[in-house]
Design an enzyme around this catalytic site. Sequence first.
Site, PDB file in Angstrom:
ATOM      1  N   LEU A  95       0.843  -1.185   0.000  1.00  0.00           N
ATOM      2  CA  LEU A  95       0.000   0.000   0.000  1.00  0.00           C
ATOM      3  C   LEU A  95       0.883   1.242   0.000  1.00  0.00           C
ATOM      4  CD1 LEU A  95      -2.586  -1.069   2.737  1.00  0.00           C
ATOM      5  CD2 LEU A  95      -3.147  -0.664   0.331  1.00  0.00           C
ATOM      6  N   ASP A  96       0.402   2.317  -0.613  1.00  0.00           N
ATOM      7  CA  ASP A  96       1.119   3.581  -0.546  1.00  0.00           C
ATOM      8  C   ASP A  96       1.253   4.015   0.915  1.00  0.00           C
ATOM      9  OD1 ASP A  96       1.165   3.644  -3.309  1.00  0.00           O
ATOM     10  OD2 ASP A  96      -0.665   4.838  -3.434  1.00  0.00           O
ATOM     11  N   ALA A  97       2.244   4.841   1.179  1.00  0.00           N
ATOM     12  CA  ALA A  97       2.460   5.298   2.550  1.00  0.00           C
ATOM     13  C   ALA A  97       1.230   6.003   3.114  1.00  0.00           C
ATOM     14  CB  ALA A  97       3.669   6.227   2.610  1.00  0.00           C
ATOM     15  N   ASP A  98       0.504   6.735   2.260  1.00  0.00           N
ATOM     16  CA  ASP A  98      -0.656   7.479   2.756  1.00  0.00           C
ATOM     17  C   ASP A  98      -1.952   6.685   2.642  1.00  0.00           C
ATOM     18  OD1 ASP A  98      -0.598   7.575   0.025  1.00  0.00           O
ATOM     19  OD2 ASP A  98      -1.048   9.718  -0.139  1.00  0.00           O
ATOM     20  N   SER A  99      -1.868   5.390   2.325  1.00  0.00           N
ATOM     21  CA  SER A  99      -3.033   4.511   2.331  1.00  0.00           C
ATOM     22  C   SER A  99      -2.992   3.630   3.566  1.00  0.00           C
ATOM     23  CB  SER A  99      -3.076   3.652   1.059  1.00  0.00           C
ATOM     24  OG  SER A  99      -3.202   4.475  -0.089  1.00  0.00           O
TER      25      SER A  99
END
Length: 258
Positions: free
Chosen positions: A105-109
């Site tokens: 997952l993306d860091a901001d997800s």
Amino acid sequence: MPRQRVHKIMAKADIGSRRKCEAIIRAGRVRVNGKVIELGASADPNEDVILVDGERITESFEPLYIVVNKPKGVLSTNKAEKGDERPTIREMIDLPGHLFTIGRLDADSEGLMILTNDGALANRISHPRYEHTKTYKVTVKGKVSKATVDTWESGIWLDDSRTAACSVALLQSSKRSTILRLVMTEGRKRQIKRVAATLGHPVIRLVRTHIGQLGLGTLRKGAWYQLDEDEVSAMLRPAVELNAIRSKRRERKRKARQ
């Protein structure tokens, strides 16, 4: 025990993904009974002496499957790049040994991730051709129309190829924002956010809720635990939306032939 391809034995022994193990064999770093092997060679891990860089391996190991509720701001990697001080998902797991990540997952997800020492299973779940489903709860800006949902489900062009068919369900909608349930069988880098932005609805929040039929449940952010056999089985079962996704894929091919 029947003979098996050596690269598969290596993957099961936590040497790396099958692709990585194949590269190690091509590099001449693997010997079976004293002889350097070529890709495609077979062996019996309990009878033959298999050496990788001089260290003996066997197929036998204790498989480990860990579910984590990744918080926002945490990197989905084992180690951050130099100069990046953000925490990593691996640092959250107080267990020894190398662990593969399933479903980055993306860091901001946020949301469900799996870490495992089973490289073969990690590769199988991550590869699109096996159609393992991942489900997301996505909040986007604006009121999403039925036409936009249809376009999203059918796929749009990104990076010179069309995204795979998926399932998009409207859960809640207002003029300011819409909450969607997305079920996908592929996961290009930042795909959901890029598709949403292209369709005019930038993502506000993205949470993965399921891999297969394994869900987050009440697992709090930052918490983790080891899966039991039933939960691993649930992870390997696709979401019920898979049949509908396959139907959309067939329909898209039919229209392309017309």
